[in-house]
Design an enzyme around this catalytic site. Structure first.
Site, PDB file in Angstrom:
ATOM      1  N   ASP A   1     -18.628 -60.516  26.914  1.00  0.00           N
ATOM      2  CA  ASP A   1     -18.365 -59.547  25.861  1.00  0.00           C
ATOM      3  C   ASP A   1     -19.722 -58.978  25.451  1.00  0.00           C
ATOM      4  O   ASP A   1     -20.753 -59.583  25.720  1.00  0.00           O
ATOM      5  CB  ASP A   1     -17.694 -60.276  24.695  1.00  0.00           C
ATOM      6  CG  ASP A   1     -17.727 -59.475  23.418  1.00  0.00           C
ATOM      7  OD1 ASP A   1     -17.284 -58.321  23.452  1.00  0.00           O
ATOM      8  OD2 ASP A   1     -18.199 -60.003  22.395  1.00  0.00           O
TER       9      ASP A   1
ATOM     10  N   THR B   1     -20.744 -57.061  22.034  1.00  0.00           N
ATOM     11  CA  THR B   1     -21.187 -57.239  20.661  1.00  0.00           C
ATOM     12  C   THR B   1     -21.075 -58.699  20.224  1.00  0.00           C
ATOM     13  O   THR B   1     -19.997 -59.281  20.292  1.00  0.00           O
ATOM     14  CB  THR B   1     -20.339 -56.356  19.711  1.00  0.00           C
ATOM     15  OG1 THR B   1     -20.158 -55.101  20.329  1.00  0.00           O
ATOM     16  CG2 THR B   1     -21.011 -56.195  18.367  1.00  0.00           C
TER      17      THR B   1
ATOM     18  N   ASP C   1     -17.223 -63.960  21.646  1.00  0.00           N
ATOM     19  CA  ASP C   1     -17.607 -64.515  20.362  1.00  0.00           C
ATOM     20  C   ASP C   1     -16.419 -64.680  19.426  1.00  0.00           C
ATOM     21  O   ASP C   1     -16.526 -64.500  18.232  1.00  0.00           O
ATOM     22  CB  ASP C   1     -18.708 -63.694  19.704  1.00  0.00           C
ATOM     23  CG  ASP C   1     -18.235 -62.292  19.375  1.00  0.00           C
ATOM     24  OD1 ASP C   1     -17.199 -61.887  19.925  1.00  0.00           O
ATOM     25  OD2 ASP C   1     -18.897 -61.615  18.580  1.00  0.00           O
TER      26      ASP C   1
HETATM   27  P1  ADP Z   1     -17.027 -55.716  21.546  1.00  0.00           P
HETATM   28  O1  ADP Z   1     -16.039 -55.756  22.645  1.00  0.00           O
HETATM   29  O2  ADP Z   1     -18.296 -55.033  21.981  1.00  0.00           O
HETATM   30  O3  ADP Z   1     -17.283 -57.046  20.941  1.00  0.00           O
HETATM   31  P2  ADP Z   1     -15.074 -55.045  19.551  1.00  0.00           P
HETATM   32  O4  ADP Z   1     -13.904 -55.237  20.461  1.00  0.00           O
HETATM   33  O5  ADP Z   1     -15.315 -56.082  18.543  1.00  0.00           O
HETATM   34  O6  ADP Z   1     -16.405 -54.787  20.412  1.00  0.00           O
HETATM   35  O7  ADP Z   1     -14.916 -53.697  18.791  1.00  0.00           O
HETATM   36  C1  ADP Z   1     -14.742 -52.471  19.473  1.00  0.00           C
HETATM   37  C2  ADP Z   1     -14.823 -51.322  18.537  1.00  0.00           C
HETATM   38  O8  ADP Z   1     -13.694 -51.359  17.653  1.00  0.00           O
HETATM   39  C3  ADP Z   1     -16.032 -51.359  17.634  1.00  0.00           C
HETATM   40  O9  ADP Z   1     -17.137 -50.720  18.235  1.00  0.00           O
HETATM   41  C4  ADP Z   1     -15.530 -50.627  16.412  1.00  0.00           C
HETATM   42  O10 ADP Z   1     -15.632 -49.244  16.625  1.00  0.00           O
HETATM   43  C5  ADP Z   1     -14.069 -50.965  16.345  1.00  0.00           C
HETATM   44  N1  ADP Z   1     -13.806 -52.068  15.414  1.00  0.00           N
HETATM   45  C6  ADP Z   1     -13.397 -53.298  15.709  1.00  0.00           C
HETATM   46  N2  ADP Z   1     -13.227 -54.038  14.610  1.00  0.00           N
HETATM   47  C7  ADP Z   1     -13.586 -53.264  13.581  1.00  0.00           C
HETATM   48  C8  ADP Z   1     -13.686 -53.430  12.164  1.00  0.00           C
HETATM   49  N3  ADP Z   1     -13.386 -54.590  11.579  1.00  0.00           N
HETATM   50  N4  ADP Z   1     -14.103 -52.392  11.441  1.00  0.00           N
HETATM   51  C9  ADP Z   1     -14.425 -51.228  12.014  1.00  0.00           C
HETATM   52  N5  ADP Z   1     -14.358 -51.010  13.308  1.00  0.00           N
HETATM   53  C10 ADP Z   1     -13.954 -51.988  14.103  1.00  0.00           C
HETATM   54 MG    MG Z   2     -17.479 -59.154  20.374  1.00  0.00          MG
END
Ligand code: ADP
Ligand code: MG
Length: 653
Positions: free
Chosen positions: A336, A338, A531
């Site tokens: 993943d 972030t 994570d």
């Molecule tokens: P990654 O796969 O890189 O960990 P996430 O799946 O956590 O990313 O999130 C993808 C996108 O969804 C974020 O870049 C954001 O735009 C949006 N997002 C997810 N959760 C939230 C939240 N709690 N508040 C605002 N935006 C969110």
């Molecule tokens: Mg993540």
């Protein structure tokens, strides 16, 4: 003749309870056995000395030999009978039969010597079989037995077992935390090495979580109890070590299946040896002693307990031993982005309100709506809102869609924060901004009362160890590394560019990540590193799911097969190393055990092995296996050492 239970019908959970109830009786039994071994051994030795010094006093020597042999044989025979009564198919029957054969042979000195070595092996093995128990005793030492409970401002000393969730306790500097708890007043630094393996002290203040068994270093803090006993992180580590000892690797299952045939086969071989040697009972004794496969039985569990204990010390939480075995076979890793490859500490780099909106208003709505989210975006928005001194609104009807965004009522007004597609799916019109404006930023849109009031750009940075660990994994034979993220293409591209990965996917929903993994699984053994929260489907989809930063997070611990208590990616190549080393050590142990059993039996049939020789060889092979497995405990020391050096350097600066 090992203490390891090989009955197929026993199941892990009830064995765990039995184990927990047992430690005292196991200990006193061991002490009793050691006493008998010493006493019987001395009598046997005495008989040899008498024979040498006073050859005319034949009866004295004979009497000493008989007494010694009986004293040594009793605990062995009793153990065998107890096993029979409990319905366990054990190796101890073979040993008991060997003793009977030695007695029937009529040479009590030899019987005594053999019994001495066999009893010695039983003692050593029962010490090792309770290796898990000892690791756990060490963990128990980490938690104090009493706590300072505060009721109506008055402090009193209570037993930790009397604490319940919600109680208020006080912990002074130098004391270990007795339970998992949240700080309600005071601040301190805490050493969490006992759980995470990382000795860098952490600052903790009001609102932070602390964990049972970690050490309070500098300040007095007042806390509310959040988790007690088995539910604490430390309690889970204990369960894991217990389960490790009880769980069966495929090889042990094969032994289980054939154990029933083993004893009759050995008896048959002993019979053949008896006839071939012209009815020499010594030959029977020798076969029975050498054929007892203690080293084989000990091969896996000793290695597994050592590996799991080593992992726990480094903050790697392995929930099932099969996962430990699997880690060596993984050839594809999916990360993943972030919070996993990046540090997940986002900072707000741009506030872009719509024309008639003030930046502070945009931020206030966004931060308020995110009040109950654990997502890194939420943390970033709250932090900057706090720094800006904004008063957050009244939040109700909060809901979060993993990987998309959040909805809530802020002061009664509908508010949505999330990615573009999330808002448009909810029927809100999103006019995309110019791409260049948000180059390399993660972007969330904010809508209030059905209208977009602006967007916010955020950035985090690559974990410093990320490039190096991907290289290490490749050196370890991993053929494919990929990154999947819910973030935008431009951000994914930047991060992917600084890593040696084969492929990346951007703008994934949690289910897209899982589908990606499912697809990859058709051709490879896949480990997924994530994570927690929104990576749960992907973690579950992988052959192996590794959750990062799992300390205190039940979701991460539950959805993954392996949980890392820290955010340190270097634990991952280390896990692979540990897995490979334990596989190698198990193979070595098995090879040694089988060689001794098969080689020894052949030598006996050829008349080239004495009963005493067999007994010594038997003890020696068990000891070798135990020591070989113990080597695993040191795995990863170099990492903790490096951390300690870093700590010392930080202290100097
Ligand atoms: P990654 O796969 O890189 O960990 P996430 O799946 O956590 O990313 O999130 C993808 C996108 O969804 C974020 O870049 C954001 O735009 C949006 N997002 C997810 N959760 C939230 C939240 N709690 N508040 C605002 N935006 C969110
Ligand atoms: Mg993540």
């Amino acid at each position: 003749m090992s203490e390891i239970n090989i009955t197929p019908e026993s199941n892990a959970t009830d064995s765990v309870q039995i184990q927990e109830a047992q430690p005292k009786s196991v200990k006193s039994r061991t002490v009793g056995r050691i006493g008998l071994a010493l006493f019987g051994g001395l009598l046997t030795l005495n008989s040899f000395l008498l024979q040498w010094w006073l050859p005319e006093q034949e009866y004295a020597a004979q009497f000493s030999a008989i007494a010694g042999a009986i004293i040594l044989a009793c605990p062995i025979v009793i153990t065998a009978i107890m096993d029979l009564v409990e319905g366990k198919i054990h190796m101890n029957e073979l040993v008991a039969l060997a003793i009977f054969a030695a007695f029937a042979g009529g040479d009590f000195q030899i019987a005594g010597v053999i019994a001495f070595f066999l009893l010695l092996t039983i003692i050593i093995e029962s010490r090792t079989a309770s290796g898990a128990q000892r690791s756990i005793e060490e963990l128990i030492k980490l938690t104090p037995s009493t706590a300072h409970k505060v009721v109506d401002g008055k402090e009193s000393e209570v037993n930790v077992s009397e604490l319940s969730v919600g109680d208020v306790i006080r912990v002074r500097p130098g004391e270990n935390f007795p339970v998992d708890a949240k700080i309600i007043s005071g601040f301190s630094t805490v050493n969490q090495a006992s759980i995470t393996g990382e000795s860098l002290p952490l600052d903790k203040s009001v609102g932070d979580d602390v964990f049972a068994g970690t050490m309070n270093l500098t300040g007095m803090v007042e806390l509310t109890v959040t988790r007690i006993g088995e539910d604490t992180t430390l309690g889970k580590v204990k369960d894991m070590i217990m389960a490790a000892e009880q769980s069966r690797t495929p090889f042990v299952r094969i032994i289980d299946r054939y154990a029933g045939y083993y004893t009759p086969t050995v008896l048959m071989i002993a019979g053949i040896a008896w006839v071939l040697s012209g009815y020499d009972l010594d030959r029977v004794t020798t076969v029975l002693v050498i054929a007892c496969p203690c080293a084989v039985v000990l091969a896996t569990p000793t290695a597994v307990v050592a590996a799991v204990a080593a992992a726990a010390r480094l903050g790697i939480f392995i929930k099932n031993v099969n996962h430990l075995e699997l880690a060596a076979k993984i050839n594809a890793f999916v990360f993943d982005k972030t919070g996993t490859l990046t540090d997940g500490i986002l900072s707000v780099v741009k506030l872009q309100p719509a024309d008639d909106v003030k930046p502070a208003e945009l931020l206030r709505y966004a931060a308020s709506a995110e009040s109950y989210s654990n997502h890194p975006v939420a943390a970033a928005l709250q932090n900057i809102a706090k720094d800006a001194g904004l008063n957050l609104g009244e939040v109700s009807d909060f809901s979060e869609t993993p990987g998309k965004g959040v909805q809530a009522k802020v002061d009664g007004i509908d508010c949505i924060v999330g990615r573009t597609t999330y808002l448009s799916n909810l029927g809100i019109e999103v006019v995309q901004h110019e791409k260049e404006e948000s180059e390399g930023m993660s972007v969330v849109y904010v809508a209030v009362a059905g209208k977009v009031i602006g967007w916010i750009g955020l950035k985090d940075k690559l974990r410093s160890e990320a490039p190096e660990i991907i290289q290490s994994l490749r050196d370890q034979g991993v053929r494919y590394c990929a990154m999947v993220t819910g973030d935008r293409q431009s951000v994914a591209e930047t991060i992917a560019g600084s890593l040696q990965i084969d492929e990346y996917r951007s703008e994934c929903l949690p289910e897209d990540k899982a589908a990606f993994v499912e697809n990859l699984k058709k051709t490879m053994s896949v480990a997924v590193v994530g994570d927690g929260v929104n990576d749960a489907p992907a973690l579950a989809a992988g052959d192996l799911g590794i959750a990062m930063g799992a300390i205190g997070s039940d979701i991460a611990i539950n959805s993954a097969s392996i949980a890392l208590m820290t955010n340190d990616l270097r634990r991952i190549p280390l896990l692979v190393t540990l897995s490979k080393r334990s596989r190698m050590i198990v193979s070595q142990n098995l090879l040694l055990g089988l060689l001794i059993v098969i080689g020894g039996t052949v030598l006996t049939l050829l008349g080239m092995m004495t009963p005493v020789g067999a007994a010594i060889l038997h003890t020696l092979s068990s000891i070798l296996v135990i020591f070989n497995s113990a080597r695993l405990v040191r795995t990863g020391e170099e990492l903790t050492l490096a951390e300690q050096q870093q700590l010392a350097m930080n202290a100097k600066q």
